[in-house]
Write an enzyme that holds these catalytic residues in place. Sequence first.
Site, PDB file in Angstrom:
ATOM      1  N   ASP A  80      12.629   5.689  -2.703  1.00  0.00           N
ATOM      2  CA  ASP A  80      10.935   6.005  -2.421  1.00  0.00           C
ATOM      3  C   ASP A  80       9.802   5.837  -1.164  1.00  0.00           C
ATOM      4  OD1 ASP A  80       8.777   5.538  -3.767  1.00  0.00           O
ATOM      5  OD2 ASP A  80       9.007   3.897  -5.057  1.00  0.00           O
ATOM      6  N   GLU A  81       8.910   5.989  -1.143  1.00  0.00           N
ATOM      7  CA  GLU A  81       7.879   5.306  -0.435  1.00  0.00           C
ATOM      8  C   GLU A  81       8.622   6.327   1.131  1.00  0.00           C
ATOM      9  OE1 GLU A  81       4.707   5.013  -0.612  1.00  0.00           O
ATOM     10  OE2 GLU A  81       5.029   3.365  -2.440  1.00  0.00           O
ATOM     11  N   LYS A 110       5.627   8.558 -10.067  1.00  0.00           N
ATOM     12  CA  LYS A 110       6.846   9.473  -8.544  1.00  0.00           C
ATOM     13  C   LYS A 110       7.659   8.107  -9.182  1.00  0.00           C
ATOM     14  CE  LYS A 110       4.700   6.084  -5.190  1.00  0.00           C
ATOM     15  NZ  LYS A 110       6.047   5.676  -4.934  1.00  0.00           N
ATOM     16  N   THR A 111       7.072   6.640  -9.527  1.00  0.00           N
ATOM     17  CA  THR A 111       8.124   5.758 -10.223  1.00  0.00           C
ATOM     18  C   THR A 111       8.676   6.235 -11.075  1.00  0.00           C
ATOM     19  OG1 THR A 111       6.313   4.632  -9.141  1.00  0.00           O
ATOM     20  CG2 THR A 111       8.424   3.442 -10.044  1.00  0.00           C
ATOM     21  N   ARG A 142      -6.710   3.745  -5.872  1.00  0.00           N
ATOM     22  CA  ARG A 142      -6.116   3.118  -6.257  1.00  0.00           C
ATOM     23  C   ARG A 142      -7.002   3.268  -7.753  1.00  0.00           C
ATOM     24  NH1 ARG A 142      -2.039   3.259  -5.803  1.00  0.00           N
ATOM     25  NH2 ARG A 142      -2.395   4.520  -4.244  1.00  0.00           N
ATOM     26  N   GLN A 154      -0.195   8.671   2.146  1.00  0.00           N
ATOM     27  CA  GLN A 154       0.071   7.572   2.217  1.00  0.00           C
ATOM     28  C   GLN A 154       0.693   7.098   2.988  1.00  0.00           C
ATOM     29  OE1 GLN A 154       0.000   6.217  -1.497  1.00  0.00           O
ATOM     30  NE2 GLN A 154       0.359   8.040  -2.573  1.00  0.00           N
TER      31      GLN A 154
END
Length: 784
Positions: free
Chosen positions: A258-259, A36-37, A660, A300
Amino acid sequence: MPSSTDFLAHLNPSQRRAVEHYCGPLLVVAGAGSGKTRALAYRIANLVLTHKVDPENILAVTFTNKAAREMKERIERLFAEREAIAKHNKPLEALAPYEQTKIKSYVYKTFTKDLWIGTFHALCGRMLRFDIEKYQPPSGYPKWNRNFSIFDESDAQTLVKDIIASRNYDDKKFDPRSVRYAISNAKNQGQSPADVEREQSNYRGRVIADVYQEYQKRLAENNALDFDDLILLPVQLFRQNEQVLAYWHKRFRHILVDEYQDTNRTQYDLLRLLVTNGENTRQFNDWSYRSIFVVGDADQSIYSFRAADFRILLEFQADFGDSLPDDDTRTMVKLEENYRSTANILEAANYLIENNTERIEKVLRPTRGSGESIYIYCADDEIDEAQFVVNQIRHLEMNNPELTWGSFAVLYRTNAQSRAIEEILVRFGLPFTIVGGLRFYDRKEVKDVLAYLRAIANPADSVSIKRIINTPKRGIGKSTIDRLEQVAAQTGVPLWEVIQDETSVQTLAGRSAKPVIAFAQMLQTWQNEMDSMPTSQLVQKVLEDSGYVADLKAQGTDEAEDRLGNVQELLNAVLQFEEENEETNLTMFLANASLASDLDKTTEGQDKISLMTLHSSKGLEFPVVFLVGVEQGLFPNFRSLEDPAALEEERRLCYVGITRAKERLFITHARERRLYGSREPASPSLFLAELPPELVLSNRAGAVPKKMATPIRAVKAKRAESDLPNTHETDWKVGEKVIHRTFGPGQVTHIFGAGNKICLAIKFPGLGQKIIDPKLTSLEKVQS
DNA sequence: AGACGCAAGGTTTTT
DNA sequence: CCTTGCGTCT
């Protein structure tokens, strides 16, 4: 000549849809590790290159400063690569260093300099430096000006405590922490003191509203904002001033967030105002040359205790989009392909998160092989747990050349859990770093120096003045300060002006008058010099003139030595800030320092084992991850056990932890744990039962027939490893047949390692090949 | 004004 | 168990 959109070729179809999106709303539901980044960075590049959007018209919101920095670097690199090809027809790194620098500086000047990329707080702070003087505060509050201080959490806490004390509220009933929390919550929902009183019309509500109002007034008097105000003030300003809003609305035609699942109401209000220019219509639809592009993953969302509300993400399409069902909508893209973890790890994560109810249906699709099983270790206590973790790390590091210390992360629910692990790591002399914990800028000495600087930049900041007026000791005591402050409060004159007035000081301070006057003069001298020298020079001057450094040197203790080091480090931070930014001043440095966090420093390239909380681990990845203390009451935390919504958040936290891991995942729990001194029995977390059993290996009873679940106990009994049966290289032959207690019969195909540090590759019919450490899993040999 | 001792309280925390 | 803050004593 390659086209400007060549970089799109590396993307999968969903990523491509996201990156090529131009105008209108788009929600990108992006699972962990789905790139996504990258999508965000590429889309910004694509807006500029393909759609010729002026970089000035782009606003990108990230969740940490580190993410912002990385995003900027990524975009810069993209542009630089393209520029290198266009100008020299060579990739960037094939050029001479001089040419590379030239290209980079060109890219910076023409593209990235004008992009606004940062956290909500940093970006809002920046807007406020332009426009805060246009904000009309509620009647009775002084106006803020552009030199405002930013109060951190402890400043805010102290202020609340003072107010509760000064108004004689019972601090047992009104714990400053919980009152501060209530105020913060109100601000994050966009509520005024009056709103709070209306909503909670009992005594408690009235007290909180009263403290809130006084708190806000004191902030204004100090020309200071807390973190929440940084967002709330622009929202209020936009609502009261059409011209100001129109300016920023026109400026930021393309907004990327983002997020998005961690956005709170106030942040949402801010976005909505910027996008719609305050239009009241529910269905805003003038999307010419304009877009809102949000990226997030409801699974998340782990910051609801900070008023983040992932329903904002779930409602995105109703807010901005077409509200069509998933299969038809053009305002949602799902990135489900995961490039990070092995299939086993992903399957476990998917399986776990399925237990949540409130979510957007989404699965992580693996792009890699199945990998190793997940290993669950049941320890005796936290010491045994730490020993297991450290033994595994040593063992894996030794036997896998591709793994370095930096490949390992130990994740825990609460900071206190790091202790046991630390101790064992120290004993073995392994390199490690604790991420998070006490921030650099939270250290006493650093806060002291910053208080000096804040008092210089913003004389109204009485909180900072009080902090430093007698630090180092100048013989200005508590009663003197109290008296000065009382006069300030009663006459409505700021503390700073009171101490500037020699005659008042003479009458008020008595014996302490001299040092007070000297201090006031010193402060004024610095204030006069502030604009005529670089910040770094001013800081050096302050450190000397104030006697702060001399005082530390005079102490001569180890602790003072440490503090001197930190003060030096702060000076380095100023120098670095001046190097990295073209035009800087004291106020800009202070804003930067207030908004910096421990998570911002890069840990890459340090090659150390990382220890951190699960919260801190978001956005990171490691080849080998240990999730420790996975016990009922600890994780999920006991405060969440009664509340289904809170429990789901804990589960998302677990999901974050699992995802992770790239290659291997270990989960541990203890039967007994020291808690506040006493030993408490502990039981396995319910999350363990929610993992797919066929992907899990374990030393636990219950997961497997009881009598076989013993080998790890032998290690516990301090028996030498060589005494364990079948753990030495010479005990095994390729081709041997074994029975595994979970996988059943299989055949050894490889032996890795040497001596008693070995792993076996065993092929199980129907299950494929697994790598197994004979020290950790019971294997029964079959005579053939 | 400052040091020392005792009592209370201890989830997570991008900003 | 360990940290932090407050109150008392010098």
